[in-house]
Design a protein around this motif. Sequence first.
Motif, short mmCIF file in Angstrom:
data_model
loop_
_atom_site.label_atom_id
_atom_site.label_comp_id
_atom_site.label_asym_id
_atom_site.label_seq_id
_atom_site.Cartn_x
_atom_site.Cartn_y
_atom_site.Cartn_z
N ASN A 280 37.95 34.81 -40.83
CA ASN A 280 36.58 35.05 -40.30
C ASN A 280 36.34 36.43 -39.56
O ASN A 280 35.84 36.43 -38.51
CB ASN A 280 36.07 33.96 -39.36
CG ASN A 280 34.57 33.80 -38.93
OD1 ASN A 280 33.93 34.19 -40.15
ND2 ASN A 280 34.26 33.24 -37.85
N ASP A 289 30.36 36.80 -42.98
CA ASP A 289 29.44 35.79 -42.87
C ASP A 289 28.87 35.51 -44.21
O ASP A 289 27.86 34.99 -44.50
CB ASP A 289 28.27 36.30 -42.11
CG ASP A 289 28.71 36.50 -40.63
OD1 ASP A 289 29.65 35.82 -40.16
OD2 ASP A 289 28.33 37.41 -39.94
N ARG A 290 29.59 35.97 -45.57
CA ARG A 290 29.17 35.41 -46.92
C ARG A 290 29.88 34.54 -47.44
O ARG A 290 29.87 33.81 -48.50
CB ARG A 290 28.90 36.76 -47.47
CG ARG A 290 28.09 37.73 -46.89
CD ARG A 290 27.99 38.97 -47.75
NE ARG A 290 27.11 39.99 -47.25
CZ ARG A 290 26.95 41.06 -47.81
NH1 ARG A 290 27.22 41.68 -49.01
NH2 ARG A 290 26.03 41.95 -47.01
N THR A 292 33.36 31.61 -47.72
CA THR A 292 34.48 30.55 -46.90
C THR A 292 35.67 31.29 -46.51
O THR A 292 36.14 31.95 -46.98
CB THR A 292 34.72 29.40 -48.03
OG1 THR A 292 33.60 28.69 -48.41
CG2 THR A 292 35.50 28.33 -47.38
N ASP A 331 33.06 26.46 -44.23
CA ASP A 331 32.67 26.25 -45.46
C ASP A 331 31.28 26.97 -45.86
O ASP A 331 30.14 26.56 -45.47
CB ASP A 331 32.75 24.92 -46.22
CG ASP A 331 32.33 24.53 -47.33
OD1 ASP A 331 32.44 25.64 -48.22
OD2 ASP A 331 32.34 23.51 -47.88
N ARG A 332 31.29 28.17 -46.52
CA ARG A 332 30.15 29.01 -46.99
C ARG A 332 30.26 28.53 -48.56
O ARG A 332 30.35 29.74 -49.23
CB ARG A 332 29.94 30.28 -46.80
CG ARG A 332 30.22 30.21 -45.08
CD ARG A 332 29.74 31.86 -44.47
NE ARG A 332 29.86 32.05 -43.01
CZ ARG A 332 30.95 32.67 -42.56
NH1 ARG A 332 31.85 33.07 -43.24
NH2 ARG A 332 30.78 32.72 -41.26
N GLY A 335 29.72 31.05 -51.40
CA GLY A 335 30.11 32.53 -51.18
C GLY A 335 31.05 32.93 -51.96
O GLY A 335 31.66 32.49 -53.01
#
Length: 335
Positions: A280, A289-290, A292, A331-332, A335
């Motif tokens: 992260n 921020d885009r 996972t 989890d994004r 992404g």
Amino acid sequence: MSRPTMQEIADALDTSRITVWKALNNRPGVSEALRRQILQKAQELGYNKGGTAASAAAPAAARTVSVVVSRPESSLFWMQIVHRLARELTAQGWNLMYTYLPAYGEEGYTLPRALTDGSVAGVIVLNIYSRPLLRLLAALPLPKVFLDTVPGFLPPALGGDLLLLEGRAAVRQITGRLLDAGHTRLSFIGDVGYAQTNTDRYEGFLDAHRARGLTPDERLCLTGPFGLYTHYEEISAFLNALDAPPDGFVCASDYIAHYIQQYYDDRGLPRTVPLTGFDNNTEYANVADRITTVDTQTPTIGARLAMHILFRLANPDAACEVCYLTTRVIDRTGG
């Protein structure tokens, strides 16, 4: 005249520098008779750990810990750890000294004198992934705490405590979600032999496949060593050589993931498959921020390292410890 050293005391008494260090720092493993001889010889030679021979001040090593790093400019990730570490140690009345090592120890390399002359009472080792350097550090007769290591080089061989970021379960979870969503041709990108944590993350990738009765296509995975500054070139060459793109990328770190994204961006190609990372890390703008990823609570790592070295300093003979710090998947999806 230069100040006398522990080696000069050792030579005068026909003993080892490590034995002298133990005697001067009141560590076990030295007979009382030899300890008295060493202290007497140190006084005769005018030895004082805190500075000049005439200094009556308390020795600096009594309250100084060195953080040993390689490539300190390489990542905000490491600097956040060091800043919190310094804050925690300062609050407990300890000094933090920064000691730089090269990325790889060449034949004949010796550690900086600050680590061997009694200047520090303990050592915290960050981002050192050279087996020869780790061997040299492991041999230091000092309380030590390591954050990560190379695969298979674990306590007691390290001669100190080891903290690791849990990654196997996290990557197993990430990979499992992708497989369950139908992305069965997954690519793992990252040097699995570089660090124990990378090995753990790759094992999580394999675990998720095994749990579903699947076998990953090794042709889609890039898991060998990378050059120190050639990640992008090697990743680009690998992707260019694939007959067909994978269904998704599981990367050992956000650092790797941002090179995957750069590959697509540089070619004006839309990335239509999932991309995941680890750490992260906010410093890579093209993926921050885009995608996972896995949150590692970087400042907390610094606090935990401080806690471990302070315990080790107070309890130098305690059994070495391996500690896994749990992580959290962010989890994004998409992404």
